[in-house]
Design an enzyme around this catalytic site. Structure first.
Site, PDB file in Angstrom:
ATOM      1  N   GLU A 101     -28.085  12.834  64.211  1.00 32.93           N
ATOM      2  CA  GLU A 101     -29.101  11.968  64.802  1.00 32.93           C
ATOM      3  C   GLU A 101     -30.401  11.930  63.982  1.00 32.93           C
ATOM      4  O   GLU A 101     -30.878  10.840  63.673  1.00 32.93           O
ATOM      5  CB  GLU A 101     -29.346  12.414  66.258  1.00 32.93           C
ATOM      6  CG  GLU A 101     -29.848  11.299  67.143  1.00 32.93           C
ATOM      7  CD  GLU A 101     -31.328  11.092  67.003  1.00 32.93           C
ATOM      8  OE1 GLU A 101     -31.723   9.973  66.648  1.00 32.93           O
ATOM      9  OE2 GLU A 101     -32.098  12.043  67.196  1.00 32.93           O
ATOM     10  N   SER A 155     -31.745  17.083  69.946  1.00 30.99           N
ATOM     11  CA  SER A 155     -30.298  16.851  69.749  1.00 30.99           C
ATOM     12  C   SER A 155     -30.024  16.569  68.278  1.00 30.99           C
ATOM     13  O   SER A 155     -30.624  15.668  67.696  1.00 30.99           O
ATOM     14  CB  SER A 155     -29.842  15.643  70.558  1.00 30.99           C
ATOM     15  OG  SER A 155     -30.072  15.852  71.923  1.00 30.99           O
ATOM     16  N   ARG A 163     -30.438   5.469  70.772  1.00 29.99           N
ATOM     17  CA  ARG A 163     -31.005   6.226  69.637  1.00 29.99           C
ATOM     18  C   ARG A 163     -31.002   5.401  68.349  1.00 29.99           C
ATOM     19  O   ARG A 163     -30.769   5.918  67.257  1.00 29.99           O
ATOM     20  CB  ARG A 163     -30.233   7.527  69.384  1.00 29.99           C
ATOM     21  CG  ARG A 163     -30.322   8.556  70.491  1.00 29.99           C
ATOM     22  CD  ARG A 163     -31.738   9.086  70.656  1.00 29.99           C
ATOM     23  NE  ARG A 163     -31.788  10.238  71.551  1.00 29.99           N
ATOM     24  CZ  ARG A 163     -31.774  10.171  72.878  1.00 29.99           C
ATOM     25  NH1 ARG A 163     -31.715   9.008  73.478  1.00 29.99           N
ATOM     26  NH2 ARG A 163     -31.840  11.262  73.600  1.00 29.99           N
TER      27      ARG A 163
HETATM   28  N1  EPU Z   1     -22.972  20.531  78.111  1.00 26.85           N
HETATM   29  C1  EPU Z   1     -22.136  21.528  77.687  1.00 26.85           C
HETATM   30  N2  EPU Z   1     -22.660  22.546  76.936  1.00 26.85           N
HETATM   31  C2  EPU Z   1     -23.972  22.593  76.605  1.00 26.85           C
HETATM   32  C3  EPU Z   1     -24.838  21.582  77.055  1.00 26.85           C
HETATM   33  C4  EPU Z   1     -24.310  20.546  77.803  1.00 26.85           C
HETATM   34  O1  EPU Z   1     -20.946  21.516  77.960  1.00 26.85           O
HETATM   35  O2  EPU Z   1     -24.353  23.531  75.884  1.00 26.85           O
HETATM   36  C5  EPU Z   1     -22.407  19.408  78.873  1.00 26.85           C
HETATM   37  C6  EPU Z   1     -22.740  19.482  80.361  1.00 26.85           C
HETATM   38  O3  EPU Z   1     -21.584  19.131  81.071  1.00 26.85           O
HETATM   39  C7  EPU Z   1     -23.788  18.417  80.547  1.00 26.85           C
HETATM   40  C8  EPU Z   1     -23.464  17.426  79.447  1.00 26.85           C
HETATM   41  O4  EPU Z   1     -22.917  18.196  78.373  1.00 26.85           O
HETATM   42  O5  EPU Z   1     -23.695  17.820  81.792  1.00 26.85           O
HETATM   43  C9  EPU Z   1     -24.674  16.664  78.962  1.00 26.85           C
HETATM   44  O6  EPU Z   1     -25.722  17.586  78.643  1.00 26.85           O
HETATM   45  P1  EPU Z   1     -27.256  17.222  78.883  1.00 26.85           P
HETATM   46  O7  EPU Z   1     -27.452  16.673  80.252  1.00 26.85           O
HETATM   47  O8  EPU Z   1     -28.069  18.394  78.470  1.00 26.85           O
HETATM   48  O9  EPU Z   1     -27.518  15.975  77.923  1.00 26.85           O
HETATM   49  P2  EPU Z   1     -27.051  15.633  76.444  1.00 26.85           P
HETATM   50  O10 EPU Z   1     -26.172  14.439  76.526  1.00 26.85           O
HETATM   51  O11 EPU Z   1     -26.524  16.815  75.738  1.00 26.85           O
HETATM   52  C10 EPU Z   1     -28.987  13.917  76.086  1.00 26.85           C
HETATM   53  C11 EPU Z   1     -29.951  13.596  75.005  1.00 26.85           C
HETATM   54  C12 EPU Z   1     -31.152  14.528  75.066  1.00 26.85           C
HETATM   55  C13 EPU Z   1     -31.807  14.388  76.429  1.00 26.85           C
HETATM   56  C14 EPU Z   1     -30.775  14.738  77.511  1.00 26.85           C
HETATM   57  C15 EPU Z   1     -31.305  14.541  78.894  1.00 26.85           C
HETATM   58  C16 EPU Z   1     -28.671  12.666  73.172  1.00 26.85           C
HETATM   59  C17 EPU Z   1     -28.138  12.869  71.784  1.00 26.85           C
HETATM   60  N3  EPU Z   1     -29.311  13.691  73.703  1.00 26.85           N
HETATM   61  O12 EPU Z   1     -28.457  15.203  75.800  1.00 26.85           O
HETATM   62  O13 EPU Z   1     -32.080  14.077  74.073  1.00 26.85           O
HETATM   63  O14 EPU Z   1     -32.937  15.242  76.565  1.00 26.85           O
HETATM   64  O15 EPU Z   1     -29.627  13.878  77.346  1.00 26.85           O
HETATM   65  O16 EPU Z   1     -31.431  13.168  79.128  1.00 26.85           O
HETATM   66  O17 EPU Z   1     -28.513  11.589  73.717  1.00 26.85           O
HETATM   67  C18 EPU Z   1     -32.834  14.355  71.850  1.00 26.85           C
HETATM   68  O18 EPU Z   1     -32.463  13.193  71.627  1.00 26.85           O
HETATM   69  O19 EPU Z   1     -33.377  15.061  70.934  1.00 26.85           O
HETATM   70  C19 EPU Z   1     -32.606  14.953  73.148  1.00 26.85           C
HETATM   71  C20 EPU Z   1     -32.900  16.226  73.421  1.00 26.85           C
END
Ligand code: EPU
Length: 343
Positions: free
Chosen positions: A336, A241, A168
């Site tokens: 972010e 995010s 990012r």
């Molecule tokens: N989780 C929770 N609670 C929640 C959501 C998630 O505990 O409400 C935990 C779950 O265990 C899950 C983990 O957090 O496995 C990761 O969640 P998720 O797979 O949804 O991914 P993220 O790390 O929260 C990142 C990116 C997103 C992207 C997704 C999918 C960043 C800051 N965000 O989110 O990017 O769509 O992975 O690859 O790296 C964005 O940048 O705007 C964005 C949406």
């Protein structure tokens, strides 16, 4: 015949930022080509006003009105270059809609960006934060960026290496104002392996025969997975995010894991990346809302503007979230999206 830039005054930006914050630009101009951009920048320099480059407005938060000239990048066009049996370069003008470009590439049978379906915003904004999702980042396919270098006033082509991509992050994000992106070029392939390893995507496609999947099938799967968890900015205004997933060192991680054995993490070569969504969720924020803003009830990393929230409302909530995560876990969250406008 080429027209000069048409500058308008006191223009509402509410429909031009996905957080739907009702602010105004003191001056505003639609930029359709590089000549108009240079002319508009000359005017801004002459009048000594600040400029803001605006693409799809999906990764910024307006803290207040923008007291300067907003350059709304509306340069359109796409073409294929260097087509071989396997690879081709897709050139996208900065104002092209990112998701449309993903579908266009996938429908043409090219692989490389299908996991980045439904990310809001424009092609020109994509390198700034090195957009990423479901195990793929823009830098995996980005070949070069054409930009106006505001120091030399020349149009330059920057290699991926020059862009200094990181999670990012990029040279453009760290040095706002130096370059204005005009075009990006992506090297795509007809045969590269599809990336299906990210957990949510793997679960969604568990019944599919991976050998038979097309890039369009993957784009459609990503769209379905995103729609289940991530709010559509058209109905629930948001910037995706709101925080980066924080990286901490091994020693701090071991301490944290002792107290919180369920902590969600991704080991890196140097340190450990934590799921910010998990930290925020565990701190009790998921689904929280006040009169105007809140936290999404299916993805704790997303802040929502429920009802006429201002930038100040959004930033105050973000600060409360940061503070409670700091108190509970001793971890600092970094915002972010970019924060712009008068505070
Ligand atoms: N989780 C929770 N609670 C929640 C959501 C998630 O505990 O409400 C935990 C779950 O265990 C899950 C983990 O957090 O496995 C990761 O969640 P998720 O797979 O949804 O991914 P993220 O790390 O929260 C990142 C990116 C997103 C992207 C997704 C999918 C960043 C800051 N965000 O989110 O990017 O769509 O992975 O690859 O790296 C964005 O940048 O705007 C964005 C949406």
């Amino acid at each position: 015949m080429s027209y000069g830039p048409q500058i308008r005054e006191q223009v509402s930006l509410k429909d031009l930022n996905t957080m739907a914050i009702a602010v105004k630009a003191e001056q505003f101009v639609d930029i359709e080509n590089a000549d108009q951009l240079v002319q508009a920048l000359d005017i801004a320099r002459e009048q000594q006003v600040e400029t803001l480059v605006l693409g799809g407005g999906s990764n910024l938060v307006f803290a207040g009105n923008f007291e300067g000239l907003v350059l709304h990048i509306a340069i359109r066009g796409r073409r294929w270059e260097q087509v071989t049996d396997d690879t081709a370069v897709l050139a996208l003008a900065a104002g092209e809609n990112w998701h449309d470009a993903v579908l266009y590439a996938a429908r043409s049978g090219y692989r490389g960006i299908e996991n980045l379906a439904l990310i809001p915003g424009t092609a020109g904004a994509a390198p700034v934060q090195n957009i990423g999702a479901y195990g793929v980042e823009l830098c995996d396919t980005l070949e070069s960026v054409t930009a106006l270098d505001w120091d030399s006033r020349h149009v330059v082509t920057l290699s991926a290496e020059h862009c200094q991509f990181a999670y990012r992050d990029s040279f453009f994000k760290r040095n706002p104002g130096r370059y204005i992106i005009l075009e990006i070029r992506l090297r795509l392939s007809r045969t590269a392996p599809l990336k299906l390893g990210y957990r949510d995507l793997q679960d969604y496609l568990s019944d599919a025969d991976a050998e038979k999947l097309s890039p369009l099938d993957v784009a459609e799967a990503v769209m379905a997975v995103r729609r289940r968890k991530l709010p559509d900015p058209e109905t629930l205004p948001n910037t995706g995010s709101f925080f980066k997933n924080p990286v901490i060192d091994q020693a701090q991680f071991e301490q944290l894991q002792k107290c919180f054995p369920d902590v969600v993490f991704y080991p890196l070569t140097d340190g450990v990346k934590l799921a910010a969504a998990w930290l925020i969720d565990q701190a009790g924020w998921k689904g929280f809302r006040n009169a105007r803003v809140g936290i999404h009830n299916r993805q704790a990393l997303v802040l929502i503007n429920h009802s006429q929230g201002t930038g100040q409302d959004v930033l105050a909530l973000a600060e409360d979230v940061r503070e409670s995560v700091r108190e509970k876990f001793g971890v600092e969250l970094e915002v972010e999206p970019g924060i712009v406008g008068a505070r």
